[in-house]
Design an enzyme around this catalytic site. Sequence first.
Site, mmCIF file in Angstrom:
data_model
loop_
_atom_site.group_PDB
_atom_site.id
_atom_site.type_symbol
_atom_site.label_atom_id
_atom_site.label_comp_id
_atom_site.label_asym_id
_atom_site.label_seq_id
_atom_site.Cartn_x
_atom_site.Cartn_y
_atom_site.Cartn_z
ATOM 1 N N HIS A 168 0.809 -1.214 0.000
ATOM 2 C CA HIS A 168 0.000 0.000 0.000
ATOM 3 C C HIS A 168 0.849 1.273 0.000
ATOM 4 O O HIS A 168 0.337 2.351 -0.238
ATOM 5 C CB HIS A 168 -1.009 -0.010 1.150
ATOM 6 N N ASP A 201 0.269 -7.718 1.606
ATOM 7 C CA ASP A 201 0.571 -6.284 1.721
ATOM 8 C C ASP A 201 2.073 -6.036 1.767
ATOM 9 O O ASP A 201 2.568 -5.256 2.586
ATOM 10 C CB ASP A 201 -0.104 -5.681 2.954
ATOM 11 N N SER A 282 4.494 2.867 7.727
ATOM 12 C CA SER A 282 4.257 1.652 6.949
ATOM 13 C C SER A 282 5.473 1.272 6.131
ATOM 14 O O SER A 282 6.063 2.097 5.440
ATOM 15 C CB SER A 282 3.079 1.848 5.998
#
Length: 454
Positions: A168, A201, A282
């Site tokens: 992402h 992910d 992230s």
Amino acid sequence: MTERDRFPHDDTAPLRPTGGAPTGGRPAGDDQPTTAHPAYPAGPAPTGPPAGAAPAAPAGAPPRRGRSGFAAAVLAGALVVGGGAGIGGAALWSAYDDDGSSSAGGSDRTTSQVVSTSDEPAPEGSVQQVAATVLPSVVQIEVAGSQGAGSGSGIVLSSDGVILTNNHVVDLAADGGEITVAFNDGTRADAEVLGTDPLTDTAVIRAQDVEDLTPATIGDSEALDVGEQVVAIGSPFGLESTVTSGIVSALDRPVNVGTDDQQNATTYPAIQTDAAINPGNSGGPLVNMAGQVIGINSSIRTASDSAGSESGSIGLGFAIPMEPVMPIVEQMTDGETPTHARLGITVGDAATVQLPEGLEGQLGPQQQPQQPEQDSDVVGARVGEVTQGSTADEAGIESDDVITKVDDTMISSADSLVATIRSYRPGDEVEVTFLRGDEEQTVTLELDSDATQD
């Protein structure tokens, strides 16, 4: 950023890039509360204090450049606010303490002492020592595409620029976007995507024309214990090289941050930590106290309840464990399509559970609509459809069976089963325990691969 609003308002949210349409983390869809924030959205820098608020620089002072100049500007703004508060405080004190006498020159007057503090080497196993070891292997990733821009973090895997991050984080660069990597020493390089895997992910990129980078050391996430100290490193809200610390709060926490285009759930058995993780973290590392990367910081649970707000850490952060994803990382690095283990079934929760108000869907959508009213005493994953010829079919698993355990792992929900199976590799042999009516049965089977999926 179009990160599909990876920072849900009161759910698990993947860390999302700043600005633009939502991307990754929690796949698109306002009804999906669990999300992943790729990066910190890009946006205009904060404006400085009003003119005249800060003291002018001495005449002839050389201008400051680069990062130092920026840091100085930010610090100056802070000093203006602090200075104003100090002046106000002094005026207030004078108003109540003015007895007409002077306090200067008193015989009991003392002043602050300036002492010399030695800069001792960091103690082995301290946060300071871990940060010094790992920071050279952590990068900030800036992404710009047609739907927005944002930033996240990454982990250096090789001296020639192979970097691991979240899918992402780089999602915005699809369809011709640009990726720039900022290293800990202040240098920068363009990067290209080597591979992405929405189901876990994860993504691998390569920084171009670089050498002599410091690869991170990968540790054994299976050796973690609840209560163990960990350190999170990344670029929250664009603040590169930020270090926070905490403990492992839980292991094998099923976290669902959405679905891909084929409605396959992005679900993983997460490491839960109270180390502060925010948008922009992230893709950065979660590290043990030996300085080894044991997880990829990917999502958080937020407490925000307004649809457009950007909330931060409340001590509920989630990292993807390294052990189960390393084979997928190697596939992406080699330019191969990632493969995943599968049973060949669809599942839903075994029983309808009433969640507290405001937490509905906190673990994301199920792979199949929830079954009608079932026995509330049954806990597990209820089988929906069984693919003909799949390993589950050949093992005799049927629709409406309730899977309660895989090897020694108890299964409490559909997400729990998906996350557990994702921790295995195609071809692994597992023991599956399930209920058929009131009868418990156990079968041993070899997991299929989604590479053979029709």
